[in-house]
Write an enzyme that holds these catalytic residues in place. Structure first.
Site, PDB file in Angstrom:
ATOM      1  N   PHE A  59       0.805  -1.221   0.000  1.00  0.00           N
ATOM      2  CA  PHE A  59       0.000   0.000   0.000  1.00  0.00           C
ATOM      3  C   PHE A  59       0.843   1.279   0.000  1.00  0.00           C
ATOM      4  O   PHE A  59       0.288   2.382   0.052  1.00  0.00           O
ATOM      5  CB  PHE A  59      -0.960   0.006   1.207  1.00  0.00           C
ATOM      6  N   ARG A  87      -3.762   6.972  20.646  1.00  0.00           N
ATOM      7  CA  ARG A  87      -4.073   5.797  19.830  1.00  0.00           C
ATOM      8  C   ARG A  87      -5.437   5.221  20.213  1.00  0.00           C
ATOM      9  O   ARG A  87      -6.187   4.727  19.363  1.00  0.00           O
ATOM     10  CB  ARG A  87      -2.951   4.765  19.940  1.00  0.00           C
ATOM     11  N   HIS A 117      -3.224  10.077  11.963  1.00  0.00           N
ATOM     12  CA  HIS A 117      -2.037   9.275  12.293  1.00  0.00           C
ATOM     13  C   HIS A 117      -1.598   9.682  13.693  1.00  0.00           C
ATOM     14  O   HIS A 117      -1.658  10.853  14.047  1.00  0.00           O
ATOM     15  CB  HIS A 117      -0.900   9.555  11.304  1.00  0.00           C
ATOM     16  N   GLU A 128       9.289  11.821  14.762  1.00  0.00           N
ATOM     17  CA  GLU A 128       8.234  12.443  13.949  1.00  0.00           C
ATOM     18  C   GLU A 128       8.036  13.913  14.331  1.00  0.00           C
ATOM     19  O   GLU A 128       7.866  14.771  13.459  1.00  0.00           O
ATOM     20  CB  GLU A 128       6.937  11.644  14.104  1.00  0.00           C
TER      21      GLU A 128
HETATM   22  P1  CMP Z   1      -1.085   5.247   9.752  1.00  0.00           P
HETATM   23  O1  CMP Z   1      -1.379   5.077  11.190  1.00  0.00           O
HETATM   24  O2  CMP Z   1      -0.821   6.637   9.266  1.00  0.00           O
HETATM   25  O3  CMP Z   1       0.168   4.348   9.359  1.00  0.00           O
HETATM   26  C1  CMP Z   1       0.357   3.783   8.077  1.00  0.00           C
HETATM   27  C2  CMP Z   1      -0.804   4.021   7.165  1.00  0.00           C
HETATM   28  O4  CMP Z   1      -0.871   3.211   6.016  1.00  0.00           O
HETATM   29  C3  CMP Z   1      -2.080   3.712   7.909  1.00  0.00           C
HETATM   30  O5  CMP Z   1      -2.309   4.662   8.911  1.00  0.00           O
HETATM   31  C4  CMP Z   1      -3.083   3.680   6.764  1.00  0.00           C
HETATM   32  O6  CMP Z   1      -3.527   4.985   6.426  1.00  0.00           O
HETATM   33  C5  CMP Z   1      -2.242   3.195   5.589  1.00  0.00           C
HETATM   34  N1  CMP Z   1      -2.629   1.871   5.138  1.00  0.00           N
HETATM   35  C6  CMP Z   1      -3.176   1.576   3.947  1.00  0.00           C
HETATM   36  N2  CMP Z   1      -3.399   0.265   3.837  1.00  0.00           N
HETATM   37  C7  CMP Z   1      -2.987  -0.319   4.982  1.00  0.00           C
HETATM   38  C8  CMP Z   1      -2.967  -1.664   5.451  1.00  0.00           C
HETATM   39  N3  CMP Z   1      -3.423  -2.687   4.720  1.00  0.00           N
HETATM   40  N4  CMP Z   1      -2.461  -1.885   6.682  1.00  0.00           N
HETATM   41  C9  CMP Z   1      -1.979  -0.857   7.427  1.00  0.00           C
HETATM   42  N5  CMP Z   1      -1.973   0.439   7.019  1.00  0.00           N
HETATM   43  C10 CMP Z   1      -2.484   0.708   5.814  1.00  0.00           C
END
Ligand code: CMP
Length: 140
Positions: A59, A87, A117, A128
């Site tokens: 992804f 979280r 996020h 970050e």
């Molecule tokens: P975030 O917490 O920003 O960290 C990584 C990001 O990848 C997650 O949120 C999602 O927005 C994105 N993402 C897209 N597809 C997936 C997936 N299959 N598993 C985990 N994260 C994903």
């Protein structure tokens, strides 16, 4: 309990739908203080660096594309156990699995366009935060 700082992004799917204030309200209701905040348009290089840990995931391309498609809001949040607390307020990565009342259950569109996020550990929070804010932009 320890006062911590965590890094937060209100993602393009949220800013596009004018949800900055609604998400900030949930953050503040959870007892977190927004001690730094700015609206930015991430460049491709910035997104690739920020999500470098995911560079081999299927992804990654879609993620970088979504994060650079429109402006987003970067934040530093402060509070007791801020990393876990945020979280918990965000909810599961996939909104289909998120608890009722969480930001992602309430607002997210999909696992990719999941509105927010938050850092997953003290070490990543420090990295970050430093990527997006200089010390004098953070006013606790
Ligand atoms: P975030 O917490 O920003 O960290 C990584 C990001 O990848 C997650 O949120 C999602 O927005 C994105 N993402 C897209 N597809 C997936 C997936 N299959 N598993 C985990 N994260 C994903």
């Amino acid at each position: 309990m320890a006062i911590e700082r965590t890094f937060s992004i209100l993602k393009p799917d949220a800013t596009r739908r004018n949800l900055t204030g609604a998400i900030n309200a949930k953050i503040e209701e959870a007892g977190l203080r927004i001690i730094a905040q700015k609206r930015v348009h991430m460049t491709l290089a910035q997104a690739q660096t920020f999500y470098g840990v995911h560079k081999d995931r299927s992804f990654f391309g879609e993620l970088v594309e979504q994060m650079t498609a429109a402006p987003l809001v970067v934040q530093v949040l402060e509070g007791e156990n801020a990393i876990k607390r945020y979280r918990d307020v965000m909810g599961a990565t996939n909104p289909a699995n998120a608890d009722a009342g969480t930001i992602r259950k309430t607002f997210a569109l999909s696992i990719g366009e999941n509105s927010v996020h938050g850092s997953d550990a003290p070490e990543t929070a420090a990295v970050e935060i430093a990527q997006w804010f200089s010390g004098n932009e953070i006013v606790g």
